[in-house]
Design a protein around this motif. Structure first.
Motif: not given
Length: 313
Positions: A1, A3, A5, A29, A34-35, A37, A62, A87
Motif C-alpha cells: 500500500m 503511503q 505523508s 478516511d 492509501y496509508e 502519515q 496516523r 511517504g
C-alpha cells in the motif's frame, strides 16, 4: 500500500488545529487505498499547540509530531518534515485551513497520472488580503522571476504534493538559508499548477506581518540571485563615469570661461549622494557576506526537543 505523508508546520495554532485535524482525518478516511502519515511540526509554539498534538497522536496512529526546542521558523519546520516523512508522496500545508485539505484527492489524481512529479497550488485571487500586501507580493514575483533561475509563480503557495524523487532532491539541498518557494522551482521536475480561490484563515491570527514578509522576500532574492551584487557594481561604474564627465566639464569651464566653481551646497549634495550609494552597495555586499557567514557555521537547521518519529533522511 502506498503511503502519503502530510507535513504541517505549526506555530501557535491552538485555535486552528481542531478544525484542521478534523478535516485532514476526514480526507484521509476518504482515501482508504492509501496509508497516511500526518506529521505536525511544532515550531516552538508558546500556546497549547504541543498539548493538542500529543492528544491527537494518542488518539490516531496516523498522526505524529515533531517539536522544536524553540522557534526556528517555517522554513526549518518544512525541512524537518521532509527529512522525517517516509511517504511515497509528500504534501506540505498550513494548519490555518488556507491550504484546503479537500484539494488533496484532486492533487493525488493528477500526480498519479505519471505526467507530473509535483502538484502545486496557486491562488487565483487575493480576496481578504490588504491591497498594499497584494501589490508588493505581485511585484516580488515579477522581480524574482526576472533576476533568478527560480521558477516562482504569482500566487504560489507552499501547499503542494510531491513524489519521493522530488522530496529526496529537496532534502539533499542542506543549505542553511532556505527559501522553499525558490527551491521547489530550482530542483526542476514537472509541476502542475492547480488554481483555487483564496481562503481566509479559519481561526487565530496570521504570524506574517508586512515586515516579516518583506524580509522573507529579500531573503528569497539574495538566496537565488546575484543580480543585487551586479547592481552594486554598476552603481560604481555609473558614478565613476558621471564623476569623470563632471571633472572634464568643470576643468573646461574654468579654462575657457573662467568661472569659478560655485557654492558649497551642490558639493555637499554630491558628497551625500555618493556616500549614500556607497553605503547602499556595502549593505548589499553585507547581506551576501552574512549569508555566507551563517552557512560557514554549519549550525543545525533546527533542534528537536521531542518526537515520536525517526528521521528518514
Amino acid at each position: 500500500m502506498e503511503q502519503i505523508s502530510i507535513i504541517v508546520p505549526c506555530y501557535n495554532e491552538q485555535e486552528a488545529l481542531p478544525y484542521f485535524s478534523k478535516e485532514i482525518i476526514r480526507i484521509a478516511d476518504q482515501l482508504p487505498a492509501y496509508e497516511f502519515q500526518i506529521v505536525f511540526v511544532n515550531d516552538g509554539s508558546k500556546d497549547k499547540t504541543l498539548e493538542l498534538l500529543k492528544s491527537y497522536e494518542k488518539s490516531d496512529p496516523r498522526i505524529h509530531y515533531i517539536s522544536f526546542s524553540r522557534n526556528f521558523g517555517k522554513e526549518a519546520a518544512m525541512y524537518a518534515g521532509f527529512r522525517y516523512a517516509t511517504g511515497d508522496y509528500v504534501a506540505v500545508m498550513d494548519a490555518d485551513m488556507q491550504d484546503p485539505p479537500a484539494l488533496l484527492p484532486d492533487m493525488l489524481q493528477i500526480i498519479k497520472s505519471g505526467e507530473y512529479d509535483s502538484v502545486a497550488t496557486r491562488r487565483e485571487n487575493r480576496d481578504g488580503e490588504p491591497p498594499i500586501r497584494s501589490f508588493f507580493a505581485r511585484k516580488f514575483y515579477k522581480i524574482i522571476n526576472k533576476i533568478s533561475d527560480a521558477d516562482v509563480v504569482d500566487g504560489a503557495r507552499d501547499f503542494r504534493l510531491m513524489n519521493r524523487k522530488m522530496v529526496d532532491a529537496i532534502c539533499s539541498m542542506g543549505e542553511y538559508n532556505r527559501f522553499s518557494k525558490g527551491i521547489f522551482g530550482w530542483v526542476g521536475f514537472r509541476t502542475y499548477w492547480l488554481p483555487y480561490k483564496n481562503v481566509e484563515r479559519v481561526a487565530g491570527e496570521t504570524k506574517w506581518s508586512f515586515w516579516k514578509l518583506f524580509k522573507y522576500a529579500m531573503d528569497g532574492i539574495i538566496n537565488f540571485s546575484q543580480v543585487p551584487l551586479s547592481i552594486a557594481s554598476w552603481f560604481g561604474v555609473i558614478m565613476t563615469g558621471i564623476s569623470a564627465i563632471m571633472f572634464i566639464l568643470l576643468v573646461a569651464k574654468k579654462l575657457f570661461i573662467g568661472d569659478p566653481v560655485d557654492g558649497w551646497t551642490s558639493l555637499i549634495c554630491v558628497i551625500i549622494l555618493i556616500g549614500g550609494i556607497q553605503l547602499f552597495c556595502l549593505g548589499i555586499m553585507g547581506q551576501y557576506i552574512a549569508k555566507t557567514y551563517m552557512e560557514s557555521k554549519k549550525r543545525p537547521h533546527y533542534i528537536v526537543a521531542e518526537t515520536d518519529l525517526e528521521p528518514h533522511w
